[in-house]
Design an enzyme around this catalytic site. Structure first.
Site, PDB file in Angstrom:
ATOM      1  N   LYS A 181      19.851 -20.271   8.539  1.00 47.49           N
ATOM      2  CA  LYS A 181      18.978 -19.982   9.641  1.00 47.49           C
ATOM      3  C   LYS A 181      18.226 -19.909  10.509  1.00 47.49           C
ATOM      4  CE  LYS A 181      17.289 -15.046   7.380  1.00 47.49           C
ATOM      5  NZ  LYS A 181      17.051 -14.085   6.433  1.00 47.49           N
ATOM      6  N   SER A 209      18.145 -10.233   2.309  1.00 48.50           N
ATOM      7  CA  SER A 209      18.511 -10.464   3.496  1.00 48.50           C
ATOM      8  C   SER A 209      19.340 -11.807   2.807  1.00 48.50           C
ATOM      9  CB  SER A 209      17.303 -10.965   4.281  1.00 48.50           C
ATOM     10  OG  SER A 209      17.135  -9.953   4.936  1.00 48.50           O
ATOM     11  N   SER A 256      18.810  -9.734   7.047  1.00 47.43           N
ATOM     12  CA  SER A 256      18.740 -10.321   8.177  1.00 47.43           C
ATOM     13  C   SER A 256      19.435 -11.701   8.324  1.00 47.43           C
ATOM     14  CB  SER A 256      17.177 -10.832   8.132  1.00 47.43           C
ATOM     15  OG  SER A 256      16.569 -10.892   7.098  1.00 47.43           O
TER      16      SER A 256
HETATM   17  N1  GLN Z   1      16.139  -5.387   5.153  1.00 51.27           N
HETATM   18  C1  GLN Z   1      14.515  -6.122   4.673  1.00 51.27           C
HETATM   19  C2  GLN Z   1      13.693  -6.110   5.576  1.00 51.27           C
HETATM   20  O1  GLN Z   1      13.971  -5.578   6.631  1.00 51.27           O
HETATM   21  C3  GLN Z   1      14.984  -7.234   3.922  1.00 51.27           C
HETATM   22  C4  GLN Z   1      14.867  -8.096   5.064  1.00 51.27           C
HETATM   23  C5  GLN Z   1      14.747 -10.220   4.714  1.00 51.27           C
HETATM   24  O2  GLN Z   1      14.743 -10.049   2.952  1.00 51.27           O
HETATM   25  N2  GLN Z   1      14.260 -10.345   4.751  1.00 51.27           N
HETATM   26  O3  GLN Z   1      12.170  -6.179   5.471  1.00 51.27           O
END
Ligand code: GLN
Length: 493
Positions: free
Chosen positions: A80, A179, A155
């Site tokens: 990532k 994410s 994400s």
């Molecule tokens: N979707 C969640 C957020 O927007 C989690 C994101 C993540 O785990 N990095 O914060």
């Protein structure tokens, strides 16, 4: 059928040792898959062709010398793009870091390189990992390999899509509120968030430091185990990394679920759960029961407030972490006026996208003098209640299970105008970030539209061995072997 790009790590590791394939051939097969699918998928931001070829050649030379550094030697892995890589552009999908070439490797990257892994490139994400769909990337949305009209989740959507389609055998993601697990669920692969602190965050571009954790995205539970074994462990560069003796992660993996107590969290099977998800989840519970597990319904009452607490704590921490992007030392600089403050303001206004801006504003507000107790302080109290709820629940069950995501993959654009609908994607994953406990998503089936459904297994801190044990049983009982349309050559041609 047996294109090496479709191998699990375990299969590739065997093929590399039997002489059936080489690291160079494996990389070539995976690169071919990248070429076939990227136009539809956009899983990658950067491909490090030269670096990957050099690593593959080094792995083949090591094999020829009889040197074996374990199951990741010669395996093509994607990262990532919020993990820094020496000499390879790292952007966290933000304009503010466009063109930034880090001078060092994240500790996980060093560990993968030391294990002989072949790092192919950097995958797309929501800007600074804030989002659930990759639609917040400054470089375009990644697509779901099961249906390119849909999001891959986020994400870590690029990582999950790449693994699902065979343009990497495994990938690393980061999980602050789901994410890793949510995109894994939406893409039909395995995604695992380790206990907080088990994997070093040194070189992970910080979003919310008390929640962030790096973990594997793979095609099997055994592969997740193999990657975790390589990247876990104390790191002097990360003061929050775990110092004790590591659990033997795989010690129970093949023991089945006979005699285990599996708790079903009633609050996480609410109205928002799609019928197909609820049905697949229920059918798996029956199979687990048939395999000898005892299923208990348990209540975690404070999880009703977990999402609200998360959306104060995570933005508060992000507003502090992202203060460093000010145009002074690295990244974007926009000259805007007379003073250095003018330059910083202009740089940040130009460099951050709308969701990141929203989080910084929310977080700064929640931390401001008059509101600190009412918002941030209150959220921390809720976090303590969530932790207490989990402690209670784990006295009555060895693991807890939920659907990973209440819905299967949604269409691109469907939730972009409604932050709340987007935030609800992570309702089942966020509580264990607040508690710091591990969790894993395993694919168990598809809905009527052929979109994957994930099953989440949660366990107490450092109880990865029992979590992997249940996950492996779920994987066996599900027998999930469907492949995304984009992964087969006809579909992608
Ligand atoms: N979707 C969640 C957020 O927007 C989690 C994101 C993540 O785990 N990095 O914060």
């Amino acid at each position: 059928m047996s294109d090496p790009a479709d191998f699990t790590i375990a299969e590739a590791a065997r093929a590399l040792r039997s002489g059936e394939t080489t690291a160079a051939a494996l990389l070539k097969a995976v690169r071919r898959r990248v070429t076939m699918t990227e136009a539809d998928l956009h899983a990658y931001l950067t491909i490090d062709a030269e670096g990957a070829e050099a690593s593959a050649a080094a792995a083949d030379e090591a094999f020829a010398r009889g040197e074996d550094r374990g199951s990741l030697q010669g395996i093509p892995i994607a990262l990532k793009d919020n993990m820094v890589t020496r000499g390879v552009e790292t952007t966290a999908s933000s304009q503010i870091l466009a063109g930034w070439i880090p001078p060092y490797d994240a500790s996980v990257v060093t560990k993968l390189r030391d294990a002989g892994a072949v790092i192919i490139g950097k995958t797309n994400l929501d800007e600074f990992a804030m989002g659930s769909s990759t639609e917040n990337s400054a470089y375009g949305t990644s697509r779901n390999p099961w249906d390119p009209e849909r999001v891959p989740g986020g994400s870590s959507g690029g990582s999950a899509a790449a693994v699902a389609v065979g343009s990497a055998l495994a990938a690393l993601g980061s999980d602050t509120g789901g994410s890793i697990r949510q995109p894994a669920s939406l893409c039909g692969v395995v995604g695992m968030k380790p206990t907080y602190g088990l994997v070093s965050r040194y070189g992970l571009i910080a979003f919310a430091s008390s929640l962030d954790q790096i973990g594997p995205i793979t095609r099997s539970v055994d592969d997740a185990l193999a990657v975790l074994e390589t990247i876990a462990g104390h790191d002097p560069e990360d003061a929050t990394s775990f110092r004790g003796e590591l659990p033997d992660f795989g010690s129970q993996v093949d023991r089945g679920v006979d005699g285990l107590r599996i708790g079903v969290v009633s609050e996480l099977l609410g109205e928002g759960t799609e019928p197909a998800v609820a049905d697949a989840f229920g059918a798996m519970l029956e199979r687990l029961e048939g395999a000898g597990a005892e299923i208990r319904e348990l209540s975690l009452p404070s999880t009703a407030y977990a999402l609200s607490a998360y959306y104060l704590i995570a933005p508060a921490e992000c507003s502090a972490n992202l203060a460093r992007f000010d145009g002074v030392r690295y990244g974007l600089r926009v000259d805007g006026g007379e003073t250095v403050e003018d330059m910083m303001g202009a740089t940040r206004a130009a460099g951050f996208g709308p969701e990141v801006t929203r989080r910084i504003l929310l977080g700064t507000y929640a931390l401001s003098a008059g509101y600190y107790d009412a918002f941030y302080g209150q959220a921390q109290k809720v976090r303590t209640l969530v932790i207490e709820d989990f402690k209670q629940a784990y006295q009555q069950a060895d693991v807890l299970v939920t659907p990973t995501s209440p819905t299967t993959a949604f269409t691109v654009g469907e939730r972009t105008d409604d932050p709340l609908a987007m935030y609800l994607s992570d309702i089942c994953t966020i509580p264990s970030n607040l508690s710091g406990d591990p969790g894993i998503s395993v694919p168990i089936g598809v809905d009527d539209a052929g979109l994957p459904i994930g099953f989440q297994v949660l366990a107490p801190a450092l109880a990865e061995p029992v979590m992997f044990r249940v996950a492996k049983a779920v994987e066996g009982l599900a027998g999930f072997d469907a492949r995304p349309t984009l992964a087969n050559s006809e579909g992608a041609a």
